[in-house]
Design an enzyme around this catalytic site. Structure first.
Site, short mmCIF file in Angstrom:
data_model
loop_
_atom_site.label_atom_id
_atom_site.label_comp_id
_atom_site.label_asym_id
_atom_site.label_seq_id
_atom_site.Cartn_x
_atom_site.Cartn_y
_atom_site.Cartn_z
CG ASP A 14 0.88 46.66 32.20
OD1 ASP A 14 1.32 45.95 31.28
OD2 ASP A 14 0.55 46.20 33.30
CG HIS A 16 1.57 42.79 30.53
ND1 HIS A 16 2.25 43.79 31.19
CD2 HIS A 16 2.40 41.73 30.49
CE1 HIS A 16 3.43 43.34 31.55
NE2 HIS A 16 3.56 42.09 31.14
#
Length: 146
Positions: A14, A16
């Site tokens: 991930d 983000h």
């Protein structure tokens, strides 16, 4: 007050980063010593940082939906590394698709997480839980007199 130490980051593949920066700022402002590992963090990196910093909690975020896979076995690895009982938090969009949050929460608690936060949880909620779980008295608000 002795500052409690949190190790935080975004697990797995991930990337983000925005939410991670917001959480870092909020946790720091709330009086915690925060080690922010950033994005693309492996379980082993969380554990190594927690050992090195003598952390009180590990806060894992995930937004791309694969948190269930990325978090599997983390509690056991913490225990094996000598971090028995370390506070484990997870939050964000941690599963794929629309699943009832109570079921998601139950599953992650069975995986060994102490607290599970769904998408859109206000950071103030997480901070209040950290204060409670770590036995920290919140600092007085700026407009409060002591």
């Amino acid at each position: 007050m002795e500052k409690k130490t949190l190790v935080m980051g975004v697990i797995g593949a991930d990337v983000h980063a925005v939410g991670n920066k917001i959480l870092y700022y909020a946790f720091t402002e709330a009086g915690f010593n925060v080690i922010n590992l950033g994005v693309l963090v492996s379980q082993e990196e969380f554990i190594a940082a927690a050992i090195e910093s003598d952390a009180d909690a590990i806060v894992v975020s995930s937004l791309y939906g694969h948190g269930e896979l990325d978090c599997r076995g983390l509690r056991q690895k913490c225990d094996e590394a000598g971090l028995e009982g370390i506070l484990l938090y997870v939050g964000g969009n941690i599963v794929i698709g629309k699943q009832p949050f109570p079921e998601v929460e139950k599953h992650f608690k069975e995986m060994g997480f102490d607290r599970v936060f769904g998408p859109g949880t206000p950071v103030e909620t997480t901070i209040a839980c950290l204060y409670e779980d770590l036995g920290v008295t919140p600092p007085p608000k700026e407009d409060e007199t002591v």
